[in-house]
Enzyme design. Structure first.
Site, PDB file in Angstrom:
ATOM      1  N   GLU A  68       0.871  -1.182   0.000  1.00 50.67           N
ATOM      2  CA  GLU A  68       0.000   0.000   0.000  1.00 50.67           C
ATOM      3  C   GLU A  68       0.906   1.230   0.000  1.00 50.67           C
ATOM      4  OE1 GLU A  68      -3.300   1.039  -0.188  1.00 50.67           O
ATOM      5  OE2 GLU A  68      -2.260   2.954  -0.036  1.00 50.67           O
ATOM      6  N   ASP A  95       5.281   1.973  -3.796  1.00 58.39           N
ATOM      7  CA  ASP A  95       4.540   2.082  -5.054  1.00 58.39           C
ATOM      8  C   ASP A  95       4.754   0.798  -5.866  1.00 58.39           C
ATOM      9  OD1 ASP A  95       3.559   2.671  -7.577  1.00 58.39           O
ATOM     10  OD2 ASP A  95       4.322   4.721  -7.575  1.00 58.39           O
ATOM     11  N   ASP A 117      -7.761   1.625  -8.172  1.00 58.84           N
ATOM     12  CA  ASP A 117      -8.210   2.944  -8.625  1.00 58.84           C
ATOM     13  C   ASP A 117      -8.479   2.893 -10.133  1.00 58.84           C
ATOM     14  OD1 ASP A 117      -7.816   3.891  -6.036  1.00 58.84           O
ATOM     15  OD2 ASP A 117      -5.722   4.367  -6.428  1.00 58.84           O
ATOM     16  N   ASP A 153     -15.902  -3.240  -8.838  1.00 56.25           N
ATOM     17  CA  ASP A 153     -17.320  -3.012  -9.158  1.00 56.25           C
ATOM     18  C   ASP A 153     -17.424  -2.090 -10.370  1.00 56.25           C
ATOM     19  OD1 ASP A 153     -16.404  -0.647  -7.834  1.00 56.25           O
ATOM     20  OD2 ASP A 153     -18.507  -0.044  -7.647  1.00 56.25           O
ATOM     21  N   TYR A 194     -13.866  -2.131   0.274  1.00 55.42           N
ATOM     22  CA  TYR A 194     -14.602  -1.512  -0.836  1.00 55.42           C
ATOM     23  C   TYR A 194     -15.707  -2.434  -1.350  1.00 55.42           C
ATOM     24  CZ  TYR A 194     -11.951   2.787  -1.462  1.00 55.42           C
ATOM     25  OH  TYR A 194     -11.419   4.036  -1.287  1.00 55.42           O
ATOM     26  N   GLU A 195     -15.437  -3.724  -1.349  1.00 53.48           N
ATOM     27  CA  GLU A 195     -16.445  -4.686  -1.822  1.00 53.48           C
ATOM     28  C   GLU A 195     -17.691  -4.638  -0.937  1.00 53.48           C
ATOM     29  OE1 GLU A 195     -14.696  -8.501  -2.281  1.00 53.48           O
ATOM     30  OE2 GLU A 195     -16.555  -9.485  -2.898  1.00 53.48           O
TER      31      GLU A 195
END
Ligand code: SAM
Length: 220
Positions: A68, A95, A117, A153, A194-195
């Site tokens: 991350e 990164d 992203d 998604d 996020y899911e």
């Protein structure tokens, strides 16, 4: 993603025993860090770490590394690790563009990308973690039976990712446009932060699994 800077996050990450700070010097030696010969799976863009920490607790026979790039996000995962440390999980605050400098060819068995992203502007397409230039980086570190798993998604990003898989000459191993209603691909699914958020709004979850060309999976 909008990012809230958290005071003290950089210092907390810098002093955490759960974060590996010299990743570039560890290429080819990650199994020594874990002290065993188990396969290594990584998640790129792990966010607050819910998915990877659940996976690591369920699979002690696998070693995990979460990557991350923002310390303010990684901080939450570190707080959870302090409460319940997992011996088979480390983090990198790095990164992923530099992936090939962290790992030796063939050192990684699986790469997870979850809700990456989308970078919706066409001129930013190369920054998408499923673009061909990232797939080439993944192919450079994956083992002979290695594979990539990607969930999102975002339908436009998913379609772009399918095109990247084809363009890079990778093989599509599995694909669903509604993971939570797919008995085969949804089996044993572990939700990410996020899911949870997007599926609770009624959004279907897309998932693909793919392997670089030339990699033959043992089960085939
Ligand atoms: N995977 C988590 C989930 O599904 O809940 C978080 C998803 S969030 C939308 C994407 C995360 O990827 C962010 O925390 C971002 O900082 C991280 N990220 C994006 N590009 C990255 C890169 N090149 N290297 C490392 N992390 C990255």
């Amino acid at each position: 993603m909008r990012l809230k800077h958290i005071k003290g996050a950089e210092e907390a990450v810098a002093s955490s025993p759960f974060v590996i700070h010299d990743a570039k010097t560890r290429s080819g030696t990650w199994r020594q860090l874990f002290g065993n010969e188990t396969p290594i799976h990584i998640e790129i863009g792990m966010g607050k770490g819910r998915f990877l920490m659940e996976l690591a607790a369920l699979n002690p026979q696998i070693s995990y590394i979460g990557i991350e790039r923002y310390s303010s996000v990684l901080l939450r995962a570190l707080q959870k690790m302090e409460e319940a440390p997992l011996p088979n999980l480390y983090f990198l605050c790095e990164d992923a563009a530099e992936l090939a400098e962290f790992f030796a060819p063939g050192e990684i068995s699986r790469i997870y990308l979850n809700f990456s992203d989308p970078w919706p502007k066409a001129r930013h397409a190369r920054r998408r973690l499923t673009s061909v230039n990232y797939l080439e980086r993944y192919g450079a570190v994956l083992s002979r039976d290695g594979q990539l798993e990607f969930k999102t998604d975002n339908e436009a990003l998913f379609d772009f990712s399918l095109e990247s898989v084809e363009e890079a000459g990778w093989r599509l191993l599995g694909c669903t446009r509604d993971l939570h209603q797919d008995p085969q691909m949804g089996q044993g699914n572990i939700m990410t932060e996020y899911e949870e958020k997007f599926s609770s709004r009624g959004n279907p979850i897309f998932k693909l699994a793919a392997a670089p060309a030339g990699i033959s999976l043992a089960r085939e």
